[in-house]
Write a protein that holds these residues in place. Structure first.
Motif, PDB file in Angstrom:
ATOM      1  N   ARG A 138       0.862  -1.180   0.000  1.00  0.00           N
ATOM      2  CA  ARG A 138       0.000   0.000   0.000  1.00  0.00           C
ATOM      3  C   ARG A 138       0.897   1.228   0.000  1.00  0.00           C
ATOM      4  O   ARG A 138       2.092   1.143   0.254  1.00  0.00           O
ATOM      5  N   PHE A 139       0.303   2.356  -0.256  1.00  0.00           N
ATOM      6  CA  PHE A 139       1.075   3.591  -0.337  1.00  0.00           C
ATOM      7  C   PHE A 139       0.996   4.304   1.005  1.00  0.00           C
ATOM      8  O   PHE A 139      -0.071   4.416   1.609  1.00  0.00           O
ATOM      9  N   ASN A 140       2.141   4.807   1.463  1.00  0.00           N
ATOM     10  CA  ASN A 140       2.179   5.523   2.740  1.00  0.00           C
ATOM     11  C   ASN A 140       1.841   6.995   2.512  1.00  0.00           C
ATOM     12  O   ASN A 140       1.471   7.395   1.407  1.00  0.00           O
ATOM     13  N   ARG A 141       2.019   7.805   3.535  1.00  0.00           N
ATOM     14  CA  ARG A 141       1.633   9.222   3.463  1.00  0.00           C
ATOM     15  C   ARG A 141       2.488   9.999   2.466  1.00  0.00           C
ATOM     16  O   ARG A 141       2.034  10.988   1.899  1.00  0.00           O
ATOM     17  N   ASP A 142       3.679   9.565   2.283  1.00  0.00           N
ATOM     18  CA  ASP A 142       4.580  10.265   1.351  1.00  0.00           C
ATOM     19  C   ASP A 142       4.346   9.825  -0.088  1.00  0.00           C
ATOM     20  O   ASP A 142       5.002  10.330  -0.999  1.00  0.00           O
ATOM     21  N   GLU A 144       4.898   6.751  -1.154  1.00  0.00           N
ATOM     22  CA  GLU A 144       5.821   5.665  -1.449  1.00  0.00           C
ATOM     23  C   GLU A 144       5.138   4.331  -1.209  1.00  0.00           C
ATOM     24  O   GLU A 144       4.326   4.184  -0.310  1.00  0.00           O
ATOM     25  N   ARG A 145       5.502   3.359  -2.014  1.00  0.00           N
ATOM     26  CA  ARG A 145       4.918   2.033  -1.895  1.00  0.00           C
ATOM     27  C   ARG A 145       5.628   1.283  -0.774  1.00  0.00           C
ATOM     28  O   ARG A 145       6.851   1.201  -0.736  1.00  0.00           O
ATOM     29  N   GLU A 146       4.809   0.676   0.120  1.00  0.00           N
ATOM     30  CA  GLU A 146       5.405  -0.086   1.222  1.00  0.00           C
ATOM     31  C   GLU A 146       4.702  -1.442   1.297  1.00  0.00           C
ATOM     32  O   GLU A 146       3.476  -1.532   1.236  1.00  0.00           O
ATOM     33  N   VAL A 147       5.464  -2.498   1.407  1.00  0.00           N
ATOM     34  CA  VAL A 147       4.963  -3.873   1.458  1.00  0.00           C
ATOM     35  C   VAL A 147       4.570  -4.187   2.899  1.00  0.00           C
ATOM     36  O   VAL A 147       5.288  -3.848   3.839  1.00  0.00           O
ATOM     37  N   LEU A 148       3.405  -4.856   3.043  1.00  0.00           N
ATOM     38  CA  LEU A 148       2.932  -5.209   4.388  1.00  0.00           C
ATOM     39  C   LEU A 148       3.737  -6.387   4.923  1.00  0.00           C
ATOM     40  O   LEU A 148       3.895  -7.412   4.253  1.00  0.00           O
ATOM     41  N   ASP A 149       4.206  -6.257   6.147  1.00  0.00           N
ATOM     42  CA  ASP A 149       4.869  -7.384   6.795  1.00  0.00           C
ATOM     43  C   ASP A 149       3.802  -8.205   7.524  1.00  0.00           C
ATOM     44  O   ASP A 149       2.603  -7.922   7.443  1.00  0.00           O
ATOM     45  N   ASP A 150       4.198  -9.220   8.263  1.00  0.00           N
ATOM     46  CA  ASP A 150       3.244 -10.114   8.930  1.00  0.00           C
ATOM     47  C   ASP A 150       2.395  -9.378   9.965  1.00  0.00           C
ATOM     48  O   ASP A 150       1.179  -9.608  10.060  1.00  0.00           O
ATOM     49  N   ALA A 151       2.997  -8.489  10.746  1.00  0.00           N
ATOM     50  CA  ALA A 151       2.241  -7.742  11.762  1.00  0.00           C
ATOM     51  C   ALA A 151       1.248  -6.793  11.082  1.00  0.00           C
ATOM     52  O   ALA A 151       0.091  -6.656  11.516  1.00  0.00           O
ATOM     53  N   ARG A 153      -0.073  -7.238   8.134  1.00  0.00           N
ATOM     54  CA  ARG A 153      -1.101  -8.072   7.523  1.00  0.00           C
ATOM     55  C   ARG A 153      -2.146  -8.474   8.569  1.00  0.00           C
ATOM     56  O   ARG A 153      -3.349  -8.442   8.285  1.00  0.00           O
ATOM     57  N   VAL A 154      -1.728  -8.839   9.771  1.00  0.00           N
ATOM     58  CA  VAL A 154      -2.662  -9.239  10.839  1.00  0.00           C
ATOM     59  C   VAL A 154      -3.552  -8.057  11.232  1.00  0.00           C
ATOM     60  O   VAL A 154      -4.767  -8.203  11.410  1.00  0.00           O
ATOM     61  N   ASP A 155      -2.953  -6.881  11.366  1.00  0.00           N
ATOM     62  CA  ASP A 155      -3.736  -5.678  11.714  1.00  0.00           C
ATOM     63  C   ASP A 155      -4.751  -5.357  10.619  1.00  0.00           C
ATOM     64  O   ASP A 155      -5.917  -5.064  10.897  1.00  0.00           O
ATOM     65  N   GLU A 156      -4.290  -5.403   9.383  1.00  0.00           N
ATOM     66  CA  GLU A 156      -5.172  -5.098   8.247  1.00  0.00           C
ATOM     67  C   GLU A 156      -6.281  -6.141   8.125  1.00  0.00           C
ATOM     68  O   GLU A 156      -7.420  -5.823   7.813  1.00  0.00           O
ATOM     69  N   LEU A 157      -5.962  -7.402   8.396  1.00  0.00           N
ATOM     70  CA  LEU A 157      -6.950  -8.479   8.354  1.00  0.00           C
ATOM     71  C   LEU A 157      -8.035  -8.256   9.409  1.00  0.00           C
ATOM     72  O   LEU A 157      -9.240  -8.378   9.114  1.00  0.00           O
ATOM     73  N   ALA A 158      -7.647  -7.894  10.620  1.00  0.00           N
ATOM     74  CA  ALA A 158      -8.623  -7.643  11.697  1.00  0.00           C
ATOM     75  C   ALA A 158      -9.504  -6.438  11.352  1.00  0.00           C
ATOM     76  O   ALA A 158     -10.728  -6.471  11.538  1.00  0.00           O
ATOM     77  N   ARG A 159      -8.887  -5.376  10.836  1.00  0.00           N
ATOM     78  CA  ARG A 159      -9.653  -4.179  10.469  1.00  0.00           C
ATOM     79  C   ARG A 159     -10.639  -4.479   9.333  1.00  0.00           C
ATOM     80  O   ARG A 159     -11.802  -4.063   9.373  1.00  0.00           O
TER      81      ARG A 159
END
Length: 169
Positions: A138-142, A144-151, A153-159
């Motif tokens: 996903r893209f951050n505030r700047d 820039e493209r940033e790849v989701l790590d395991d933590a 991914r878990v946060d995004e999955l719960a949300r």
């Protein structure tokens, strides 16, 4: 004198016009008509008696007190009188405005429903992608493209699961 006789005769002729008319069959099957019901026969009323005509000015002419009873009579006469063209036009415009408002409300509800379905479909697709284990970025505030790590991914999955539960009822 001749006018008075003519007036009395016209009144006498008009009296039966306000009476009830009954129809029945006798034992031989002949049809009879009368202004009085027959004794012991099952008669059908063809024309009910007309209600007596009431003249609202008669009360005032007699010099009687115009009180609450007269006000009720006036209200009843106003309700019984035919509506004017302006009153009918006003009622028509009110009905048309109410119908337009109901259509607009139904259209808004339809749009909300369509939007909820679209949001639900997108959230389910995102949830499926998160659960599949593929790499997500996903893209951050700047910007820039940033790849989701395991933590992440878990946060995004719960949300996303919470959003699916609330949006897809």
């Amino acid at each position: 004198m001749r006018r008075a006789n003519l007036f009395v005769i016209s009144l006498l002729v008009a009296l039966p016009a306000a009476a009830e008319i009954y129809q029945w069959r006798d034992a031989q099957g002949r049809v009879h008509y009368s202004d009085t019901p027959p004794a012991g026969e099952n008669a059908t009323t063809l024309r009910p008696a007309a209600p007596p005509a009431v003249q609202p000015d008669a009360v005032e002419q007699a010099g009687k007190d115009v009180s609450a009873a007269t006000e009720v009579d006036r209200t009843a006469t106003e309700a019984a009188r035919p509506k004017t063209l302006a009153e009918r036009e006003l009622e028509f415009r009110q009905r048309r405005a109410a119908a337009a408002e109901a259509r607009a409300k139904a259209e808004q509800e339809r749009q909300r429903s369509t939007e909820r379905q679209r949001d639900c479909e997108q959230a389910r697709n995102q949830l499926t992608a998160l659960e599949s284990g593929q790499r997500l970025a996903r893209f951050n505030r700047d910007g820039e493209r940033e790849v989701l790590d395991d933590a992440g991914r878990v946060d995004e999955l719960a949300r996303t699961q919470k959003f699916v539960e609330s949006a897809c009822r």
